[in-house]
Design a protein around this motif. Sequence first.
Motif, short mmCIF file in Angstrom:
data_model
loop_
_atom_site.label_atom_id
_atom_site.label_comp_id
_atom_site.label_asym_id
_atom_site.label_seq_id
_atom_site.Cartn_x
_atom_site.Cartn_y
_atom_site.Cartn_z
N LYS A 226 44.15 35.13 31.62
CA LYS A 226 43.98 34.49 32.91
C LYS A 226 43.64 35.55 33.95
O LYS A 226 44.14 36.68 33.89
CB LYS A 226 45.25 33.74 33.32
CG LYS A 226 45.73 32.73 32.30
CD LYS A 226 44.70 31.64 32.03
CE LYS A 226 45.25 30.62 31.03
NZ LYS A 226 44.24 29.59 30.70
N THR A 227 42.80 35.20 34.91
CA THR A 227 42.37 36.17 35.91
C THR A 227 42.97 35.84 37.28
O THR A 227 43.28 34.69 37.60
CB THR A 227 40.84 36.20 36.01
OG1 THR A 227 40.36 34.89 36.33
CG2 THR A 227 40.23 36.66 34.70
N ALA A 228 43.08 36.89 38.07
CA ALA A 228 43.68 36.77 39.41
C ALA A 228 42.73 36.06 40.37
O ALA A 228 41.51 36.06 40.17
CB ALA A 228 44.02 38.16 39.93
N PRO A 229 43.26 35.47 41.43
CA PRO A 229 42.41 34.85 42.45
C PRO A 229 41.40 35.86 42.99
O PRO A 229 41.71 37.03 43.19
CB PRO A 229 43.41 34.42 43.53
CG PRO A 229 44.69 34.23 42.80
CD PRO A 229 44.70 35.27 41.72
N SER A 231 38.70 36.72 41.33
CA SER A 231 37.92 37.25 40.22
C SER A 231 36.62 36.46 40.06
O SER A 231 36.49 35.33 40.55
CB SER A 231 38.73 37.18 38.92
OG SER A 231 39.84 38.05 38.96
N THR A 234 37.56 32.47 36.15
CA THR A 234 38.98 32.08 36.19
C THR A 234 39.72 32.44 34.91
O THR A 234 40.96 32.42 34.89
CB THR A 234 39.10 30.57 36.43
OG1 THR A 234 38.42 29.87 35.38
CG2 THR A 234 38.49 30.19 37.77
N GLN A 235 38.99 32.73 33.83
CA GLN A 235 39.63 33.03 32.55
C GLN A 235 38.65 33.79 31.66
O GLN A 235 37.44 33.79 31.88
CB GLN A 235 40.07 31.74 31.85
CG GLN A 235 38.91 30.78 31.59
CD GLN A 235 39.35 29.49 30.93
OE1 GLN A 235 40.39 29.42 30.28
NE2 GLN A 235 38.55 28.44 31.09
N ASN A 301 46.82 38.93 31.60
CA ASN A 301 46.49 38.68 33.00
C ASN A 301 45.62 39.83 33.49
O ASN A 301 45.93 41.00 33.25
CB ASN A 301 47.75 38.56 33.85
CG ASN A 301 48.56 37.32 33.54
OD1 ASN A 301 48.23 36.22 33.97
ND2 ASN A 301 49.63 37.50 32.77
N ALA A 303 42.08 41.07 36.34
CA ALA A 303 41.23 40.81 37.51
C ALA A 303 39.89 41.48 37.25
O ALA A 303 39.84 42.66 36.91
CB ALA A 303 41.86 41.36 38.78
N ASP A 305 35.48 41.61 38.46
CA ASP A 305 34.55 41.26 39.52
C ASP A 305 33.13 41.05 39.02
O ASP A 305 32.29 40.50 39.72
CB ASP A 305 34.54 42.36 40.59
CG ASP A 305 33.94 43.65 40.05
OD1 ASP A 305 34.34 44.06 38.94
OD2 ASP A 305 33.08 44.25 40.72
N SER A 351 38.22 45.40 35.42
CA SER A 351 39.00 45.54 36.64
C SER A 351 38.22 44.95 37.82
O SER A 351 37.04 44.61 37.69
CB SER A 351 39.30 47.02 36.91
OG SER A 351 38.13 47.68 37.37
N PRO A 352 38.84 44.86 39.00
CA PRO A 352 38.11 44.37 40.18
C PRO A 352 37.23 45.43 40.81
O PRO A 352 36.65 45.20 41.87
CB PRO A 352 39.24 43.94 41.12
CG PRO A 352 40.40 44.80 40.75
CD PRO A 352 40.29 45.00 39.27
#
Length: 753
Positions: A226-229, A231, A234-235, A301, A303, A305, A351-352
């Motif tokens: 699952k990815t962070a808000p 991102s 969403t998954q 979990n 994130a 980009d 990563s983000p």
Amino acid sequence: MYTPLKQPRLRPIALALASLFLLDASHQAHAQTQPEAQSEAKDMAKLDAVVVTVQRRKEKLQDVPVAATAITAADIDARGISNVADLASLAPNLQISPTPGNSTAVQIAIRGSVTTNPALSWDPTVGMYVDGVYVGKSQGSVFDLVDLERVEVLRGPQGTLYGRNTLAGAINLVTKKPSGQFGGQVSVDVGNYKARVTKLSLDLPSAGPLKVSVGGRTEQRDGWVKTAPGSSVTQLNNRDNQAARLAATLELSRDLVLDYRYDKTKVDQNSRFSQVVRSTVDKDFGFPSGIVVSTGGRVENAAVDGPSFERMNIQGHALTAEWKLNADNTLKYIAAKRDMDWKDALDLDGSPVAFAHTQRLSDFKQTSHELQLIGAAGPVNYVGGLYRFEDEGFTSNPQTFFSGGANFDSRYGFSTKADSVYGQADYRFADAWTLTAGLRHTSETKSTERYNAAVSPTGAVLAVIVPQGTAASTKFTATTPLLSLGYKLSNEVSVYGRYSEGFKSGGFNGEAGTVQEATTPFKPEKLKSFELGAKSTLLGGRMMLNVALFNNDSTDLQQAVFTATGAAASDIRNIGKANSRGIELEAVARVTRDFKLQAGYGYLQTRYKEYPDATGKNVADNVAVVHAPRHTLNLVASGTLLRTSLGELRGTADYSFTSSHYLYPYQLTTVNPALQTAANTRVDGVGLVNLRLSLSEIELGSQASGELALWARNAMDKQHIANKIDFGPGFGNLTQAYYVDPRTVGVSFNVRW
């Protein structure tokens, strides 16, 4: 120079063996209360003969003088096999890994020979066939097949009957033929991560000389990462695909039959998570902190980009015309066409931070024509044929690094034209002796075009690295013989000796970083193999035991050496010579009518004999051999545990083990700190357990039966890294890991009529 490989604890093996014992104990306890049934079971406890087509004609598996594993329809259902990726470790010295970042391409290794890079400009080492039609590339080779009836894994070179790109072996996927009688089945699977799989197969009543069957399959599953808000998706690691199939048989006369096959697969899902397990990016480049390094196990979990997707659309058509010339001879013509649209995008830094993003946008099409004559004349059985294969493809591979500070517009196209003529004959010159000889000659033309430029974030060209219009072509030929001698010690035991050769096509490096690299062809890789084998049917037909010993010598070995000195790419080199040798054991025993044990073990020893470095020095002793685990093991126990008025309670315990191995041909001991070290791309050994418990033969009226099953895959929830990418010291030692799926559990309901 040798770096020991870490082996797993043996607890999963103990679990699998305990499962075998419990299945057997349960059966025996039940059988002891029914002495008459037990006596009847012993009388019926024989293995079914498995019929294969590994030599282009129908034969019993035990009569074929080649190391081969056949997985039948019952095992396919019990073990949840739907595509080639599900075959990992199911045959001795077979090793299958998903390629980094996606689920629709795999790296298939047999006896230590492998193609690691899925780029369309490079050919596979193991040939894959669907109903006799060759599938040309490893990219897009993982597609679901509806109505899969049998899988045949052929180990060792198959250069005579199968030809190019079967240097390590071949995998035959065989689907069911339409029966002409109304029937079918529908099944629904529901599992964790909101998994939903629906399958339908339908046999239609014959309409005069025409028989038709259709089928479909859909699969959806949420991603287990699952990815962070904020991102880009969403998954990650989700599933979303559909497959369909049409089979038609037209009997124009008693002697002339046409078979048409159509298959389609569509995938639209997110890519697999690139979990960074090593990085010195911050220190080496002063890049802003933000790349997450996770070495403590599987991450669920994240994130990201960058764009993260995997999309594939495949369509295949095949027409087979079979004309029985007389009682002994059959002429067969196979025409086929396959088209693939394949795209993926990877956030390689996981990563983000916008550090490393790549995409591969590919189109590929292939056509083939084959004419076969299959027949017999007295003590001689023969197969001869003509074959033509053509393909063409194009890949756009945009890449961006350092938050847009380094961007590349990378593209390449290619085409192939290959023609071959072949023949093979078996001569039974005495009651117990059979001599087999075969020869194939292949002529091939490869062409390439390449463009690569550094561009700005807006796409403006900053520097041309490989100019537009850079193109080249090359031609080569190969002749691959086979010689085998078989002797039947008795009706139940036979031995054979076999010499065979195979080759993997040469060509051009589509990802080349210079004009010289782009226009300099690499040569075909060649392999010579000696094999000794024994096949036996024991205990009155209740047990099968096969053994094979082999010694393979490879020359002009093709290796992809990953580089990150500009655009991420792999240089393909003919690096010298290698040797692999080993032993393979396979056994199946029907203990009683209701209980069956299967085991397969492979031992592999590999080494480079010559491996020149950039200066020409032979560094063979300090280079890792890739995708060559020393040990592979598969244990399966299956049986009927209990018969009730409602149905039969059946169980299957499936354990597969692959020992530690390296993923890239890097230095074992660090001699040059500027180059990658093999230990950073080593994966540990692992044993995976799959379990299934079903209530079968549930009566649903007079014409239908049902099955209710509980299943678990990766039942021990092993956190195992299946693959990695190591960018090396020149790119901040960025290393990504790709984990196998965590434990998945579910329930299935199947109705047949």
